[in-house]
Design an enzyme around this catalytic site. Sequence first.
Site, PDB file in Angstrom:
ATOM      1  N   LYS A  43      17.760   0.925   4.394  1.00 56.48           N
ATOM      2  CA  LYS A  43      17.208   1.240   3.072  1.00 56.48           C
ATOM      3  C   LYS A  43      15.837   1.908   3.223  1.00 56.48           C
ATOM      4  O   LYS A  43      15.270   1.907   4.316  1.00 56.48           O
ATOM      5  CB  LYS A  43      17.086  -0.053   2.255  1.00 56.48           C
ATOM      6  CG  LYS A  43      16.146  -1.093   2.867  1.00 56.48           C
ATOM      7  CD  LYS A  43      16.254  -2.442   2.170  1.00 56.48           C
ATOM      8  CE  LYS A  43      15.362  -3.470   2.839  1.00 56.48           C
ATOM      9  NZ  LYS A  43      15.544  -4.817   2.272  1.00 56.48           N
ATOM     10  N   TYR A 271     -17.404   9.326   3.245  1.00 56.72           N
ATOM     11  CA  TYR A 271     -17.436   8.909   1.845  1.00 56.72           C
ATOM     12  C   TYR A 271     -18.099   7.545   1.702  1.00 56.72           C
ATOM     13  O   TYR A 271     -17.770   6.602   2.424  1.00 56.72           O
ATOM     14  CB  TYR A 271     -16.012   8.795   1.290  1.00 56.72           C
ATOM     15  CG  TYR A 271     -15.369  10.119   0.945  1.00 56.72           C
ATOM     16  CD1 TYR A 271     -15.966  11.000   0.056  1.00 56.72           C
ATOM     17  CD2 TYR A 271     -14.146  10.458   1.505  1.00 56.72           C
ATOM     18  CE1 TYR A 271     -15.349  12.205  -0.261  1.00 56.72           C
ATOM     19  CE2 TYR A 271     -13.519  11.654   1.187  1.00 56.72           C
ATOM     20  CZ  TYR A 271     -14.127  12.521   0.303  1.00 56.72           C
ATOM     21  OH  TYR A 271     -13.511  13.707  -0.016  1.00 56.72           O
TER      22      TYR A 271
HETATM   23  C1  LIG Z   1      15.766  -5.682   3.407  1.00 54.92           C
HETATM   24  C2  LIG Z   1      16.849  -6.692   3.450  1.00 54.92           C
HETATM   25  C3  LIG Z   1      17.353  -7.148   4.693  1.00 54.92           C
HETATM   26  C4  LIG Z   1      16.733  -6.764   6.028  1.00 54.92           C
HETATM   27  O1  LIG Z   1      15.566  -7.511   6.238  1.00 54.92           O
HETATM   28  P1  LIG Z   1      14.725  -7.458   7.603  1.00 54.92           P
HETATM   29  O2  LIG Z   1      13.721  -8.531   7.445  1.00 54.92           O
HETATM   30  O3  LIG Z   1      14.119  -6.106   7.675  1.00 54.92           O
HETATM   31  O4  LIG Z   1      15.676  -7.713   8.716  1.00 54.92           O
HETATM   32  C5  LIG Z   1      18.442  -8.013   4.669  1.00 54.92           C
HETATM   33  N1  LIG Z   1      18.982  -8.427   3.492  1.00 54.92           N
HETATM   34  C6  LIG Z   1      18.493  -8.042   2.290  1.00 54.92           C
HETATM   35  C7  LIG Z   1      19.113  -8.554   1.038  1.00 54.92           C
HETATM   36  C8  LIG Z   1      17.407  -7.178   2.223  1.00 54.92           C
HETATM   37  O5  LIG Z   1      16.916  -6.799   1.039  1.00 54.92           O
END
Ligand SMILES: *Cc1c(COP(=O)(O)O)cnc(C)c1O
Length: 391
Positions: A43, A271
């Site tokens: 994702k 800055y």
């Molecule tokens: C993002 C996500 C994962 C993966 O999590 P990690 O900690 O990056 O391994 C797994 N299950 C769900 C439902 C998620 O949203």
Amino acid sequence: MIATSSSPPQSATRLSIDLGAVVHNGRVAQRAAGGAAVWPVVKADGYGLGAVPIAQALANAGVAEGFCVALPEEAALLRQGGITHPLVLLSGVPTGWEERAAALNVQPFLFSMDEAHRLNAAAPPGVPFPVHLKVDTGMARLGFPVDEAVEILRTLEALPGLRVVGLVSHLACADERHNPVTAQQARRFQELRSHPEIARRGLRASLANSAGLLGHPQTRFDWVRPGILLYGASPFFPLSDWRREGLAPVVHWHSQVVQVRTLEAGTPMGYGHTWRAVKPCQIAQIRVGYGDGYSRRLSNRGEVLIRGCRVPVIGRVCMDLIAVDVTPLSQQVQPGDPVTLLGQDGEAFIGIEEMAHWMETIPYEVICRHAPRAERRYPRVIHPASSPGME
Ligand SMILES: *Cc1c(COP(=O)(O)O)cnc(C)c1O
């Protein structure tokens, strides 16, 4: 004048993503999973590193049974990239996306009756949506209450546009190795799964993220959803280290010295004048800033590598530039010299976990924030840890 050369020079600031290391980490996940299937989580465009090349590498290596994304747009990107594996939608199908989701052939997580009715109405006749019933075992984010799951499953079975294929839940505290909540969640999930009404349907069960997979074997069930570990960062907190988990570093981030100048003692810089030279100093300006995803929280906190040495970020991070103090370096730093923001330079190494610590955040945010401005490259092997010798 516009340059007409067919191969432009590489960008001054670029991310190199070691796909060999991604595959190595995928095999670490596979081994830890025992007999459970691995569904890599790609994702947010592969945690900012490029979902398509990463999914292709894992698919070609035979590591993935399917892939997980959050949104239908992300599933569409994978389909355009030629990924034909099954895809789950971790965040379900947003309102208005039902038909598109059906065309993409995805398996949404299902956590509300509203979503159930929308998907049921949108499924083409005779082609029900495969959905994973999401239950809340302790995260209190998305999911039906565990003790209503059996009843809800019966209700869903009356909807011809749905076919429940899986039972899923998510861990709240698995990043803490000794937090008892994880065992409690695993127990609730196991109890539900072995309920006769659920067991006889043979739903495939999934609970583990990276931290569950590496730290809590009782969370593995039928398939696992590792994300962060694939990208070479430890999922554990307090911030641990990829080496401890046998992972290979994936992300290498480089930039370039723009200019070097000497500041007299007492000169304030940048800055807000948040930094001042206490003695005569050699200051290098580097071509990276928050416009490239180099967080402003690294102002007066971060470090970079030049000529194999660590030097501190001084003053505020700007949109396109940062300044570092190179006074201690014995060799003269020159404009055009390479600078390592993440990764290896000689003996020195800056990891995602270390940068997360400076930013007071988690490794996830360090890599997800990479702005599109940074050029991404995908060499196959950068770090020796990803060679077959480590397997
Ligand atoms: C993002 C996500 C994962 C993966 O999590 P990690 O900690 O990056 O391994 C797994 N299950 C769900 C439902 C998620 O949203």
